[in-house]
Motif scaffolding. Sequence first.
Motif, PDB file in Angstrom:
ATOM      1  N   ALA A 126       0.575  -0.974  -0.106  1.00 16.85           N
ATOM      2  CA  ALA A 126      -0.084   0.398   0.476  1.00 16.85           C
ATOM      3  C   ALA A 126       0.949   1.417  -0.139  1.00 16.85           C
ATOM      4  CB  ALA A 126      -0.710   0.335   0.836  1.00 16.85           C
ATOM      5  N   PRO A 146       1.105   6.270   3.233  1.00 16.15           N
ATOM      6  CA  PRO A 146       0.895   7.700   3.944  1.00 16.15           C
ATOM      7  C   PRO A 146       1.134   8.787   4.800  1.00 16.15           C
ATOM      8  CG  PRO A 146      -0.892   5.912   4.791  1.00 16.15           C
ATOM      9  CD  PRO A 146       0.528   5.188   4.103  1.00 16.15           C
ATOM     10  N   ARG A 200      -1.749  -2.079   5.701  1.00 10.73           N
ATOM     11  CA  ARG A 200      -2.373  -0.834   6.701  1.00 10.73           C
ATOM     12  C   ARG A 200      -2.303   0.137   6.311  1.00 10.73           C
ATOM     13  NH1 ARG A 200      -5.323   1.875   9.725  1.00 10.73           N
ATOM     14  NH2 ARG A 200      -5.089   1.733  11.536  1.00 10.73           N
ATOM     15  N   ASP A 201      -3.148   0.800   6.295  1.00 13.67           N
ATOM     16  CA  ASP A 201      -3.448   2.465   5.423  1.00 13.67           C
ATOM     17  C   ASP A 201      -3.910   2.964   7.196  1.00 13.67           C
ATOM     18  OD1 ASP A 201      -4.399   4.849   4.708  1.00 13.67           O
ATOM     19  OD2 ASP A 201      -4.805   4.069   2.712  1.00 13.67           O
ATOM     20  N   THR A 220      -6.434   7.782  -1.938  1.00 11.30           N
ATOM     21  CA  THR A 220      -6.415   9.236  -1.986  1.00 11.30           C
ATOM     22  C   THR A 220      -6.762   9.908  -3.089  1.00 11.30           C
ATOM     23  OG1 THR A 220      -4.262   7.753  -1.536  1.00 11.30           O
ATOM     24  CG2 THR A 220      -4.194  10.189  -3.155  1.00 11.30           C
ATOM     25  N   ARG A 269      -4.472   5.567   7.511  1.00  8.01           N
ATOM     26  CA  ARG A 269      -5.396   6.839   7.204  1.00  8.01           C
ATOM     27  C   ARG A 269      -6.422   6.254   7.666  1.00  8.01           C
ATOM     28  NH1 ARG A 269      -4.915   8.899   1.016  1.00  8.01           N
ATOM     29  NH2 ARG A 269      -4.222   6.471   0.934  1.00  8.01           N
ATOM     30  N   SER A 309      -6.056   1.564  -1.026  1.00  2.02           N
ATOM     31  CA  SER A 309      -5.504   3.166  -0.761  1.00  2.02           C
ATOM     32  C   SER A 309      -5.244   4.396  -1.740  1.00  2.02           C
ATOM     33  CB  SER A 309      -4.098   2.854  -0.171  1.00  2.02           C
ATOM     34  OG  SER A 309      -4.445   1.473   1.099  1.00  2.02           O
ATOM     35  N   LEU A 346      -6.013  -4.028   4.314  1.00  2.00           N
ATOM     36  CA  LEU A 346      -6.046  -2.291   4.464  1.00  2.00           C
ATOM     37  C   LEU A 346      -5.440  -1.968   6.832  1.00  2.00           C
ATOM     38  CD1 LEU A 346      -8.659  -1.271   2.623  1.00  2.00           C
ATOM     39  CD2 LEU A 346      -6.091  -1.139   2.018  1.00  2.00           C
TER      40      LEU A 346
END
Length: 327
Positions: free
Chosen positions: A41, A44, A210-211, A168, A213, A164, A205
């Motif tokens: 991903a 971020p 892992r995002d 965005t 956000r 992801s 996710l």
Amino acid sequence: MVRRGVSVLVAGVLVASVGVGCSAGTESAPQANTTVTPSAAPAPSASASAPAIPAGTAPSDTFAVGVRQLKRNRDGERPLPITIWYPATGRAGGKPTNSARAAEGPFPVIMFSHGLSASPKDYQALLTRWAATGFVVAAPTFPHTSGSERPNVLDVLNQPADVSYALTEVLALGSRDGDPLRGRLATDRVAAAGHSAGGVTTIGLFTTGRDERLAAGIVFAGTALGVGTAFAGATAPQLFVHGEADEVVEYAAGKAVYDKVPWPKAMLSLPGGDHGRSLLGDSTSLRVVADTTIEFLRWTLYGDTDAKERIATAAARDDIATLDDHL
């Protein structure tokens, strides 16, 4: 996983292949124009860490629903059209209106991932209910697991990165001059949800992809095959929804993932629920699932503590589900 015959086949392949490291020697070997290497991903930025949602109140009104389409392509090789349902001006109720004027926001964002051989439209009955109660719902159509008779099941491992990327792109609309959603997106209040293979995507996710956000997750009939249960990052409450009579992804498999979640969590179990029809049609089960998930989202994304107290009440309606509540 909407079409049962295909779903049973690919679920078996998923167990046999993804669960042992994505061997290309399985029955569903990838097509020449696809890849099965899990994509990382996008990292971020530091300012995109999972937010602590302050206490607040979710809208009490019901909105009309607008719908629009975005055409996006990740890395020029993964076309990702995105369907967006959003609160709109006008009379509540009725079908979504194309490009309707957005209601005054800002509204939290939910990223939804469809199942194998499905599309976002298959989940419209649920997703429009979310939008009508004050959420912007964005659902990408994945390039190799949607709408085909034999989807490339291994490509599910690339989908957390797709989400992801799509997130965005959607969040950018909130600050883009001239865009109808400018100023309508609460870009610091985001959740992920998904059904079946989309449930795998959603779990990913919060594990391998892992995002940060994401502040919360909802997993419908999901399993962690290929993405694991190493939940990481900031605390993000999770709601699992699973039919105990699921003929594709065994209830025990979903429960095993749920048991590994280290954060506040709840599991809505439907003793008579199958793999997906309760999510796709206008039924008593759909009403319970919709109302329970809405209260969960009001709590996690709006910080509405009264909504948290209503989760158990919504789950108990019509006496068709049980709730294991550790929220």
